[in-house]
Design a protein around this motif. Structure first.
Motif, short mmCIF file in Angstrom:
data_model
loop_
_atom_site.label_atom_id
_atom_site.label_comp_id
_atom_site.label_asym_id
_atom_site.label_seq_id
_atom_site.Cartn_x
_atom_site.Cartn_y
_atom_site.Cartn_z
N ARG A 296 -17.97 -0.29 5.19
CA ARG A 296 -17.78 1.04 5.79
C ARG A 296 -17.62 0.91 7.30
NH1 ARG A 296 -18.14 6.15 4.21
NH2 ARG A 296 -18.80 7.77 5.67
N MET A 297 -16.81 1.81 7.88
CA MET A 297 -16.60 1.83 9.33
C MET A 297 -16.68 3.28 9.80
SD MET A 297 -13.41 0.34 11.60
CE MET A 297 -12.25 1.68 11.30
N ARG A 298 -17.57 3.53 10.75
CA ARG A 298 -17.80 4.90 11.22
C ARG A 298 -17.76 4.94 12.74
NH1 ARG A 298 -22.24 7.71 12.94
NH2 ARG A 298 -23.54 5.86 12.64
N SER A 299 -17.08 5.97 13.28
CA SER A 299 -16.99 6.11 14.73
C SER A 299 -18.34 6.49 15.31
CB SER A 299 -15.95 7.17 15.08
OG SER A 299 -15.91 7.38 16.49
N VAL A 300 -18.76 5.78 16.37
CA VAL A 300 -20.04 6.05 17.02
C VAL A 300 -19.82 6.86 18.29
CG1 VAL A 300 -22.09 5.04 18.08
CG2 VAL A 300 -21.06 3.97 16.06
N GLN A 301 -19.02 6.33 19.18
CA GLN A 301 -18.73 7.02 20.45
C GLN A 301 -17.46 6.43 21.06
OE1 GLN A 301 -21.75 6.59 23.45
NE2 GLN A 301 -20.89 8.20 24.75
N ASP A 302 -16.55 7.30 21.43
CA ASP A 302 -15.29 6.88 22.05
C ASP A 302 -14.61 5.81 21.18
OD1 ASP A 302 -15.72 8.68 24.10
OD2 ASP A 302 -16.82 7.22 25.32
N THR A 303 -14.57 4.56 21.73
CA THR A 303 -13.88 3.50 21.00
C THR A 303 -14.85 2.52 20.33
OG1 THR A 303 -13.73 2.19 23.04
CG2 THR A 303 -11.87 3.62 22.51
N ARG A 304 -16.13 2.91 20.23
CA ARG A 304 -17.11 2.07 19.56
C ARG A 304 -17.28 2.53 18.12
NH1 ARG A 304 -19.67 -1.56 22.31
NH2 ARG A 304 -21.27 -1.75 20.68
N VAL B 241 -18.36 -18.35 9.87
CA VAL B 241 -18.59 -17.11 9.12
C VAL B 241 -19.95 -16.56 9.50
CG1 VAL B 241 -18.76 -16.05 6.85
CG2 VAL B 241 -17.18 -17.96 7.21
N GLN B 242 -19.98 -15.24 9.79
CA GLN B 242 -21.23 -14.58 10.16
C GLN B 242 -21.35 -13.29 9.35
OE1 GLN B 242 -21.52 -13.54 14.28
NE2 GLN B 242 -23.63 -12.82 14.13
N GLN B 243 -22.52 -13.08 8.73
CA GLN B 243 -22.76 -11.88 7.95
C GLN B 243 -23.85 -11.05 8.60
OE1 GLN B 243 -23.70 -13.22 3.97
NE2 GLN B 243 -21.55 -13.42 3.40
N GLN B 244 -23.62 -9.69 8.60
CA GLN B 244 -24.59 -8.77 9.19
C GLN B 244 -24.66 -7.51 8.32
OE1 GLN B 244 -24.49 -8.52 13.69
NE2 GLN B 244 -22.41 -9.29 13.31
N ALA B 245 -25.84 -6.95 8.24
CA ALA B 245 -25.99 -5.69 7.49
C ALA B 245 -25.34 -4.54 8.23
CB ALA B 245 -27.47 -5.39 7.25
N SER B 246 -25.42 -4.57 9.56
CA SER B 246 -24.81 -3.51 10.37
C SER B 246 -24.55 -4.05 11.77
CB SER B 246 -25.73 -2.29 10.43
OG SER B 246 -25.20 -1.31 11.26
N ALA B 247 -23.48 -3.62 12.38
CA ALA B 247 -23.15 -4.06 13.74
C ALA B 247 -22.18 -3.07 14.37
CB ALA B 247 -22.54 -5.46 13.72
N GLU B 248 -22.24 -2.98 15.71
CA GLU B 248 -21.32 -2.12 16.44
C GLU B 248 -20.25 -2.98 17.11
OE1 GLU B 248 -22.93 0.70 19.13
OE2 GLU B 248 -24.25 1.65 17.65
N TYR B 249 -19.03 -2.50 17.07
CA TYR B 249 -17.90 -3.23 17.63
C TYR B 249 -17.13 -2.31 18.59
CZ TYR B 249 -18.34 -7.08 14.25
OH TYR B 249 -18.77 -8.15 13.52
N GLU B 250 -16.69 -2.90 19.67
CA GLU B 250 -15.76 -2.22 20.58
C GLU B 250 -14.35 -2.60 20.13
OE1 GLU B 250 -13.73 -0.16 22.98
OE2 GLU B 250 -15.93 -0.01 23.22
N LEU B 251 -13.66 -1.64 19.50
CA LEU B 251 -12.36 -1.93 18.89
C LEU B 251 -11.18 -1.43 19.73
CD1 LEU B 251 -13.17 -1.13 15.14
CD2 LEU B 251 -13.17 -3.35 16.31
N GLY B 252 -11.46 -0.73 20.81
CA GLY B 252 -10.37 -0.29 21.69
C GLY B 252 -9.59 0.90 21.17
N VAL B 253 -10.05 1.53 20.08
CA VAL B 253 -9.39 2.70 19.53
C VAL B 253 -10.44 3.73 19.14
CG1 VAL B 253 -7.37 1.46 18.67
CG2 VAL B 253 -9.36 1.71 17.20
N GLY B 254 -10.09 5.01 19.31
CA GLY B 254 -10.98 6.07 18.89
C GLY B 254 -10.61 6.61 17.53
N ALA B 255 -11.42 7.54 17.02
CA ALA B 255 -11.16 8.10 15.69
C ALA B 255 -9.83 8.85 15.66
CB ALA B 255 -12.31 9.03 15.30
N THR B 256 -9.45 9.45 16.79
CA THR B 256 -8.20 10.22 16.81
C THR B 256 -6.96 9.33 16.67
OG1 THR B 256 -8.19 10.12 19.23
CG2 THR B 256 -9.21 12.05 18.21
N THR B 257 -7.15 8.03 16.91
CA THR B 257 -6.01 7.11 16.77
C THR B 257 -5.51 7.07 15.34
OG1 THR B 257 -6.86 5.74 18.57
CG2 THR B 257 -5.27 4.72 17.09
N PHE B 258 -6.38 7.31 14.37
CA PHE B 258 -6.01 7.22 12.95
C PHE B 258 -5.73 8.60 12.33
CE2 PHE B 258 -9.02 3.72 13.88
CZ PHE B 258 -8.13 2.66 13.74
#
Length: 371
Positions: free
Chosen positions: A193-201, A220-237
């Protein structure tokens, strides 16, 4: 006298326009029904077909409106000429402007009305036609081409594969690919799952991140949850499914920007935006061209000639629009050029005919055999 003449021509033109438009719409709907009658059935199908063709009638009015303006202009002048009224106008020293002006003003008002009609009525009616045809009568045609949700997006060196969800509630079963300038895979991130947190995070859950080095090694790295700066906001999609011709101008502008931002094709949407104005407005120069053709000297078979000339012009413009659309989608012609080309050509021909009639345009005369 001039006001009386103006009103007389206007009434005749409006009467012929409404009659021709009603006739061509009726013929189109009857032919369409006969062609598709086998597909209609089931309980209560008669009421559903009536609804379907009610919406189709609205769409057809928009599609055939410019052609009706063209045919009505030639028919109006030809009818006046057949009754000797054009000759009477000349005897009273009225020039061609006595016919050009009322027809041109009526056509202009009608064209602007078609633009508004398309924006407020025809676009919505087109969507209802698709809904009834697919959901009630199970005829899909090219429905999937326009309504299948987009899953692949690109922003810079990052490619997103979003298999489900939406920008408001988040996306599910996500893959994010980061590329090098040489278009080699540098990183891949998969998440449930991927959910917008704030702006482009963005917050990703159940994450598996793979990193690829230049020497061919993979981590290879596995995590239960992590935040990523992807350079795009929710409005981009905010990619909206549907036919471009059935969207309002505001939605078209938004989709052109949104699709360009994520690397999706926008040419069909740009063409639809320009055609919202160019297609209805083509009725104005078409009507003026028909008036010029109907006023030619030594013309015979006035009404028949007007109908034949109008149909030939309409078919030629339709063919040009089909070819232009193909060139746009194959990236061989700019959308603005394709949309406005028929209107521009009609305007140039109508203007040339007017100038020639006024003696301002002199065409070379053919030499006879004796010369």
């Amino acid at each position: 006298m001039r006001a009386t003449l103006f009103g007389y021509v206007v009434r005749a033109y409006v009467r012929y326009t409404l009659g021709i438009l009603a006739g061509v719409v009726a013929v189109f709907l009857v032919v369409d029904f006969v062609d598709r009658a086998k597909a209609y059935g089931g309980e209560g199908w008669v009421l559903d077909v009536l609804k379907l063709y009610g919406y189709k009638a609205l769409v057809t009015v928009q599609q055939l409106g410019p052609a009706a303006l063209l045919l009505a202009a030639g028919t109006t002048v030809s009818a006046l000429r057949k009754k000797g009224e054009v000759t009477a106008l000349r005897a009273l020293t009225f020039g061609p402007a006595a016919l050009y002006l009322p027809v041109g003003l009526c056509a202009l008002v009608a064209c602007l009305g078609l633009v508004l009609f398309d924006e407020t009525v025809a676009a919505r009616a087109g969507r209802r036609v698709d809904e009834i045809t697919t959901q009630r009568f199970n005829r899909w045609g090219d429905w999937r081409l326009y309504y299948t949700p987009k899953q692949w997006f690109r922003r810079g060196d990052t490619i997103f594969f979003l298999r489900g969800g939406n920008p408001q509630e988040g996306f599910e079963n996500v893959s994010i690919f980061t590329l090098t300038p040489e278009f080699k895979l540098r990183r891949r991130v998969d998440a449930v799952r991927m959910r917008s947190v704030q702006d482009t995070r963005w917050e990703l859950t159940d994450v598996v991140e793979r990193t690829f080095t230049e020497d061919g090694r993979t981590t290879v790295q596995q995590q239960a949850s992590a935040e990523y700066e992807l350079g795009v906001g929710a409005t981009t999609f905010r990619i909206r499914p549907g036919r471009p011709e059935q969207m309002r101008l505001g939605d078209l502008r938004e989709q052109i920007g949104a699709r360009a931002e994520v690397g999706l094709a926008t040419r069909a949407f740009q063409l639809a935006w320009h055609n919202r104005f160019a297609y209805p407005l083509a009725g104005l120069p078409a009507a003026l061209l028909a008036v010029g053709l109907a006023l030619r000297t030594n013309r015979r078979g006035h009404l028949t000639a007007a109908v034949v000339e109008g149909l030939l012009i309409a078919v030629a413009m339709w063919g040009l629009m089909v070819v232009s659309r193909t060139l746009v989608l194959t990236e061989r012609l700019a959308p603005a050029v394709a949309a406005w080309m028929p209107t521009t050509l009609l305007t140039l021909v109508a203007a040339a005919l007017w100038l020639r009639r006024e003696g301002l345009l002199h065409l070379p005369r053919k030499r006879s055999a004796a010369e």
